[in-house]
Write a protein that holds these residues in place. Structure first.
Motif, PDB file in Angstrom:
ATOM      1  N   MET A   1     -43.549 -14.441  51.705  1.00 26.07           N
ATOM      2  CA  MET A   1     -43.955 -15.396  50.677  1.00 26.07           C
ATOM      3  C   MET A   1     -45.160 -14.890  49.892  1.00 26.07           C
ATOM      4  O   MET A   1     -45.674 -15.585  49.019  1.00 26.07           O
ATOM      5  CB  MET A   1     -44.288 -16.746  51.314  1.00 26.07           C
ATOM      6  CG  MET A   1     -43.127 -17.390  52.049  1.00 26.07           C
ATOM      7  SD  MET A   1     -41.727 -17.693  50.967  1.00 26.07           S
ATOM      8  CE  MET A   1     -42.409 -18.984  49.937  1.00 26.07           C
TER       9      MET A   1
ATOM     10  N   LEU B   1     -35.108 -15.961  53.405  1.00 26.52           N
ATOM     11  CA  LEU B   1     -34.915 -17.388  53.110  1.00 26.52           C
ATOM     12  C   LEU B   1     -36.034 -17.974  52.258  1.00 26.52           C
ATOM     13  O   LEU B   1     -35.779 -18.652  51.253  1.00 26.52           O
ATOM     14  CB  LEU B   1     -34.790 -18.179  54.420  1.00 26.52           C
ATOM     15  CG  LEU B   1     -34.564 -19.689  54.241  1.00 26.52           C
ATOM     16  CD1 LEU B   1     -33.181 -19.965  53.661  1.00 26.52           C
ATOM     17  CD2 LEU B   1     -34.730 -20.446  55.546  1.00 26.52           C
ATOM     18  N   GLY B   2     -37.268 -17.708  52.652  1.00 20.01           N
ATOM     19  CA  GLY B   2     -38.404 -18.237  51.897  1.00 20.01           C
ATOM     20  C   GLY B   2     -38.393 -17.791  50.445  1.00 20.01           C
ATOM     21  O   GLY B   2     -38.380 -18.635  49.533  1.00 20.01           O
TER      22      GLY B   2
ATOM     23  N   GLN C   1     -35.321 -19.344  48.536  1.00 21.68           N
ATOM     24  CA  GLN C   1     -35.273 -20.792  48.352  1.00 21.68           C
ATOM     25  C   GLN C   1     -36.572 -21.370  47.785  1.00 21.68           C
ATOM     26  O   GLN C   1     -36.555 -22.173  46.873  1.00 21.68           O
ATOM     27  CB  GLN C   1     -34.928 -21.489  49.674  1.00 21.68           C
ATOM     28  CG  GLN C   1     -33.518 -21.205  50.158  1.00 21.68           C
ATOM     29  CD  GLN C   1     -32.465 -21.458  49.094  1.00 21.68           C
ATOM     30  OE1 GLN C   1     -32.555 -22.409  48.323  1.00 21.68           O
ATOM     31  NE2 GLN C   1     -31.454 -20.598  49.025  1.00 21.68           N
ATOM     32  N   ALA C   2     -37.697 -20.933  48.336  1.00 26.79           N
ATOM     33  CA  ALA C   2     -38.960 -21.538  47.900  1.00 26.79           C
ATOM     34  C   ALA C   2     -39.520 -20.868  46.646  1.00 26.79           C
ATOM     35  O   ALA C   2     -40.199 -21.496  45.857  1.00 26.79           O
ATOM     36  CB  ALA C   2     -39.981 -21.476  49.035  1.00 26.79           C
TER      37      ALA C   2
ATOM     38  N   MET D   1     -29.521 -16.991  61.649  1.00 29.15           N
ATOM     39  CA  MET D   1     -29.609 -16.006  60.564  1.00 29.15           C
ATOM     40  C   MET D   1     -30.012 -14.644  61.113  1.00 29.15           C
ATOM     41  O   MET D   1     -30.738 -14.551  62.102  1.00 29.15           O
ATOM     42  CB  MET D   1     -30.681 -16.417  59.559  1.00 29.15           C
ATOM     43  CG  MET D   1     -30.457 -17.757  58.922  1.00 29.15           C
ATOM     44  SD  MET D   1     -31.836 -18.131  57.829  1.00 29.15           S
ATOM     45  CE  MET D   1     -31.569 -19.889  57.660  1.00 29.15           C
TER      46      MET D   1
ATOM     47  N   ARG E   1     -41.427 -12.387  58.019  1.00 25.23           N
ATOM     48  CA  ARG E   1     -40.968 -13.604  57.355  1.00 25.23           C
ATOM     49  C   ARG E   1     -42.131 -14.324  56.677  1.00 25.23           C
ATOM     50  O   ARG E   1     -42.014 -14.801  55.546  1.00 25.23           O
ATOM     51  CB  ARG E   1     -40.306 -14.523  58.388  1.00 25.23           C
ATOM     52  CG  ARG E   1     -39.838 -15.843  57.816  1.00 25.23           C
ATOM     53  CD  ARG E   1     -39.090 -16.646  58.843  1.00 25.23           C
ATOM     54  NE  ARG E   1     -39.971 -17.163  59.884  1.00 25.23           N
ATOM     55  CZ  ARG E   1     -39.573 -17.915  60.896  1.00 25.23           C
ATOM     56  NH1 ARG E   1     -38.288 -18.221  61.011  1.00 25.23           N
ATOM     57  NH2 ARG E   1     -40.416 -18.352  61.790  1.00 25.23           N
TER      58      ARG E   1
END
Lengths: 240, 227
Positions: free
Chosen positions: A153, A100-101, A104-105, A92, A149
């Motif tokens: 979150m 991504l986090g 998706q999360a 990626m 990254r």
């Protein structure tokens, strides 16, 4: 904020943690030092259950982790982790690594996640690298993407596992700079490090780990200038 | 010399041109490629499921997955195909291409599962840890982080699996499917020339597999560059 009580962990015959207890308050920066094999990485990895402790309690904001293992994914979102080897996803771009986090999360929309990724990457000084793949980045840049990254979150706590140990010397500074900035922003952080100068500068407390326990816990000034324990003195005389 | 040349052109004419026999070879090649393609696709799906079962070891399913791999690897593919054709799917109206593809897909899946398992295990442990530390579930981590990298690791090996299948499917004639080999056989039956048709068939196989293996080489180089 974080309470650790009497943590034990063995790998087979090897007893790595032998009763670790400590408390970290909100916005505190705690550096963990010690020789390799003293258990500092294992201690850090237990905090977000990448390693499952054999015994002991870890409480974060009043929630006991081991009793809530089913919700571990939710709990981990509150804790960002940065690894020695960066562990960026090579398939990626920097942007997708960071996005991504959230997407998706956290279930964020693609556009929102991407915007957050861009903002965080500029925050760590990589606005011009958002669409690069990790293999096109230097070690220092990779580690800064990894920090972005973890920050994506929106964690309350950041865990750093020797964040500069895999870097060429000339790239250590740029990563430490980013971590310092986080400290100034009031982030709660636990940093396993070999950078004594950095620990001295940024830490509120320094934990010296030896043979699976916290041998000494003191503000940096005291631990570096007048350590109480013989073992601490011995270790510091080797690394300073 | 002239005699030999005449013989050659004559047999080529008889085996290839007369009654448009070259069309049989083309149609045969098409069947071979179709069966290969479907088998690879099915093999990857079955292989992925089996690999995940063997890695995660859910109770009950592991033995099934292991037994599947053992049975497939321990018996000839022709036998498997004929059993599937007559005993299992014979009564249905499925097209033969599909039946052959199912047989070869099941067969290939056992080998592909080993490839995928190795490919997944070759992804560094830190990748899973990084994904989980973000709060992703195991399934999300597999889907977005681990499997894409594993697929990349094994793509060249998958192309090789396709090359193997192109050749192995030469036995689909056993269930009366007109693939490339069977086309050669039919031409031989018509022209009573045992030599030329299979020489032509061999050339077509060789051309196809060589093309694919050149492609595999290029793919491998490109994937390595992006590492």
């Amino acid at each position: 904020m974080i309470d650790v009580i009497d943590l034990y962990k063995s790998f087979g015959e090897l007893e790595v943690l032998r009763g670790v207890s400590t408390h970290v308050g909100r916005s505190q920066v705690v550096c963990v030092i010690g020789a390799s094999g003293s258990g500092k990485s294992t201690f850090l990895r237990c905090l977000n259950l990448l390693e499952i402790p054999d015994r002991g309690r870890i409480t974060i904001d009043g929630v006991e982790l081991m009793e809530h293992r089913k919700q571990i994914n939710k709990l981990r979102r509150k804790m960002g982790m940065v690894f020695q080897q960066f562990n960026l996803f090579p398939n990626m771009t920097a942007r997708s690594n960071v996005a991504l986090g959230p997407s998706q999360a956290l279930g964020m929309s693609r556009a929102d996640a991407s915007a957050r990724a861009e903002a965080l990457l500029s925050k760590v000084g990589l606005a011009d690298k958002v669409d690069e793949f990790p293999n096109r980045l230097s070690g220092g840049q990779k580690q800064r993407v990894a920090i972005a990254r973890a920050l994506a979150m929106g964690p309350d706590i950041m865990l750093f596992d020797e964040p500069t140990s895999a870097l060429d010397p000339e790239m250590v500074g740029e990563v430490l700079q980013v971590i310092k900035q986080l400290a100034q922003d009031g982030m709660t952080m636990i940093i396993v490090t070999h950078e004594m100068g950095f620990a001295r500068e940024v830490a509120d407390r320094v934990l010296f780990m030896d043979q699976g326990v916290i041998a000494e816990d003191a503000p940096p000034e005291r631990i570096f200038r007048s350590p109480e324990k013989e073992r601490t003195r011995e270790f510091l005389s080797k690394v300073l | 010399m002239e005699g030999v040349l005449y013989e050659l052109t004559n047999s080529l004419y008889i085996n290839l041109i007369r009654e448009e026999r070259y069309l049989m070879l083309i149609r045969g090649l098409r069947v071979t490629l179709e069966v290969t393609l479907y088998s690879v696709l099915l093999g990857v799906i079955i292989g992925l499921i089996t690999a995940v079962i063997r890695i995660t070891e859910p109770k009950g399913l592991v033995r099934l997955a292991t037994a599947y791999v053992e049975v497939v690897r321990g018996t000839p593919v022709v036998v498997q195909m004929v059993i599937i054709y007559y005993a299992i799917l014979g009564g249905s109206n499925l097209p033969k291409v599909l039946i052959a593809s199912i047989a070869f897909g099941i067969n290939s899946g056992a080998y592909v599962s080993e490839l995928i398992r190795a490919g997944i295990q070759a992804v560094p442990r830190g990748q899973m840890e990084a994904a989980r530390s973000l709060g992703l579930t195991w399934t999300q981590a597999m889907r977005f982080v681990i499997v894409p990298q594993a697929i990349k690791n094994i793509l060249p090996a998958l192309v090789n699996e396709a090359i193997v299948l192109i050749k192995e499917t030469a036995v689909v004639g056993y269930i009366a499917l007109d693939d490339l080999t069977r086309a050669g056989n039919i031409i031989r039956g018509r022209t009573f020339d045992a030599y030329t048709p299979f020489l032509l068939v061999a050339l077509v196989y060789l051309y196809t597999t060589t093309t694919l293996s050149i492609f595999a080489g290029k793919l491998e180089r490109r994937l390595r560059e992006s590492d």
